[in-house]
Design an enzyme around this catalytic site. Structure first.
Site, PDB file in Angstrom:
ATOM      1  N   CYS A  94       0.864  -1.177   0.000  1.00  0.00           N
ATOM      2  CA  CYS A  94       0.000   0.000   0.000  1.00  0.00           C
ATOM      3  C   CYS A  94       0.907   1.235   0.000  1.00  0.00           C
ATOM      4  CB  CYS A  94      -0.975  -0.022   1.184  1.00  0.00           C
ATOM      5  SG  CYS A  94      -0.193  -0.034   2.821  1.00  0.00           S
ATOM      6  N   TRP A  95       0.422   2.344   0.520  1.00  0.00           N
ATOM      7  CA  TRP A  95       1.198   3.591   0.452  1.00  0.00           C
ATOM      8  C   TRP A  95       2.504   3.508   1.241  1.00  0.00           C
ATOM      9  CZ3 TRP A  95       2.707   7.711  -1.797  1.00  0.00           C
ATOM     10  CH2 TRP A  95       3.242   8.793  -1.099  1.00  0.00           C
TER      11      TRP A  95
END
Length: 348
Positions: A94-95
Site C-alpha cells: 500500500c502507500w
C-alpha cells in the site's frame, strides 16, 4: 515480516503476483510495473475514513476502515482471486506498508497463501526509483540519433532494434512526439509513471553495448527526462542524420496522419507558433492547411520554424561519431541507415 525491496528493477522475487491495494487514483498515478490493483478502500471510502480520523474519532475511523477492508477483501476473494490455487504466493503493498496492505495480507494468510508485504510500501519503491534515476550516475553508453524534424529519427530507432541494436524510445514512453505538433491521441502518463516504465527498460539493456536514444530536449511534452539519463545524454556520442527537405516534408505527412486529417487539431497547433512567427506566415500556413497542401505546409514548418530552432540547440559535451545521409526516407532507406548507424558504433 515485511520484506525489504531489493535493487530495482524488481527481478527474481519469489512471488507469483504483486498486488497494489491502494485506491484506484493512487494506482493510476503510479505503481510498481506489473502490479494489479485490488483496492481495499475505494477513493471515496479512503476519503471517508480519513475525514472521520481527523474530524471525529480515530477509533471510529479504524472500525469503519476495518469493515470496509473486510468487505472489499471478500469481493476480491470471490472475484479476481477466485481462481488462485493453494500454492499461489502474492506480494502486497500500500502507500507505506501499513494497515491497508497488512490487513489484506493477514486475510490472504488465513486462506493459506504465503503472502508478504513490502517494507515501506509504495513510498519505499518510489524512493528507490528516485535514487536510481536522479542520484546515481547511469553506467550506459548512450548514442544519440540527432537530426532535424522529419529525418525519421523515431522510425530509425525501430529499424535499429530490428537489426539487433539496443534502443530506448523516450517518445513512445512519453506518448509525445516532442514538438508543438507532437501530441498523441492518448494522454501522456504522469512523471512518476513515466519513470516507473523507463527504469526497467534501462535496466534490461546490456551495459557493454551502446543504447541508441533519439536526441531530445529534457522536456517531452509535459514530462522531464530524469537527471541521471539526461546527464548521460549530455555526454553522449552522436550520429547526425541528414535528408533532403522534400523527403522530410513528405515523411512528416505520413508520420502525423492523425493531425493532417483533423483540421480541428491542426489549426490550434499552427496558432501555437504565433509567438515565434510573423502574422502573415501563420496565415499562409493556415491557408495551406485548408487547401490540404500538407507537404508544402510541412516544408514551410521545417524551413522557417523547426530547422532554425534545431540549429540553436547547444551541443557542447557530446562527441560526434559520424553522419548518416538518407535519400527518400523509405523503409529500405531507413533499414540501410540503421545498418550504418550500428557500424559507426562498432555494434555490428
Amino acid at each position: 515480516m515485511p520484506i525489504e525491496l531489493p535493487a530495482l528493477p524488481l527481478r527474481d522475487l519469489p512471488f507469483d503476483e504483486i498486488i497494489d491495494v491502494r485506491a484506484p487514483s493512487e494506482f493510476a498515478e503510479d505503481h510498481i510495473p506489473g502490479a494489479i490493483n485490488l483496492p481495499v478502500l475505494s477513493d471515496a471510502e479512503r476519503a471517508r475514513v480519513g475525514t472521520t480520523y481527523v474530524q471525529e474519532d480515530r477509533f471510529l475511523a479504524r472500525k469503519i476502515g476495518a469493515a470496509l477492508v473486510a468487505r472489499n477483501a471478500a469481493a476480491h476473494l470471490e472475484g479476481p482471486l477466485a481462481d488462485r490455487g493453494g500454492g499461489w504466493r502474492p506480494l502486497v503493498y500500500c502507500w507505506r506498508g501499513g494497515q491497508r496492505s497488512g490487513s489484506f495480507t493477514t486475510i490472504l494468510k488465513q486462506v493459506g497463501w504465503r503472502a508478504d508485504t513490502i517494507d515501506g510500501g509504495y513510498r519505499a519503491y518510489r524512493r528507490a526509483v528516485v535514487e536510481t534515476l536522479y542520484d546515481t550516475p547511469l553506467d550506459r553508453r548512450i548514442v544519440l540519433i540527432d537530426g532535424g524534424t522529419g529525418t525519421g529519427k523515431t522510425v530509425l530507432l525501430e529499424h535499429i532494434a530490428r537489426a539487433g541494436g539496443q534502443v530506448l524510445d523516450l517518445e513512445g514512453l512519453a506518448h509525445h512526439r516532442g514538438s508543438n505538433f507532437g501530441g498523441w491521441p492518448e494522454p501522456q502518463p504522469g512523471q512518476k509513471m513515466f519513470e516507473s516504465r523507463l527504469l526497467p527498460l534501462l535496466a534490461e539493456t546490456d551495459p557493454t553495448r551502446p543504447v541508441f536514444v533519439e536526441a531530445e530536449s529534457n522536456a517531452i511534452g509535459q514530462l522531464r527526462v530524469p537527471p541521471s539519463l539526461w546527464a548521460a545524454m549530455g555526454r553522449a556520442e552522436v550520429i547526425r542524420l541528414e535528408a533532403p527537405l522534400e523527403a522530410r516534408a513528405r515523411f512528416l505527412t505520413t508520420t502525423y496522419p492523425d493531425l493532417m486529417d483533423d483540421a480541428a487539431r491542426l489549426t490550434p497547433r499552427i496558432d501555437s507558433l504565433r509567438p515565434y512567427q510573423p502574422r502573415d506566415r501563420i496565415e499562409a500556413w493556415h491557408m495551406l492547411a485548408r487547401e490540404g497542401r500538407h507537404a508544402a505546409l510541412a516544408a514551410e514548418l521545417i524551413a522557417h520554424h523547426y530547422d532554425p530552432k534545431y540549429n540553436r540547440i547547444p551541443r557542447e559535451g557530446r562527441t560526434a561519431i559520424g553522419q548518416v545521409t538518407l535519400t527518400d526516407l523509405t523503409d529500405d532507406d531507413l533499414a540501410r541507415a540503421a545498418t550504418e548507424a550500428l557500424a559507426l558504433t562498432g555494434a555490428t
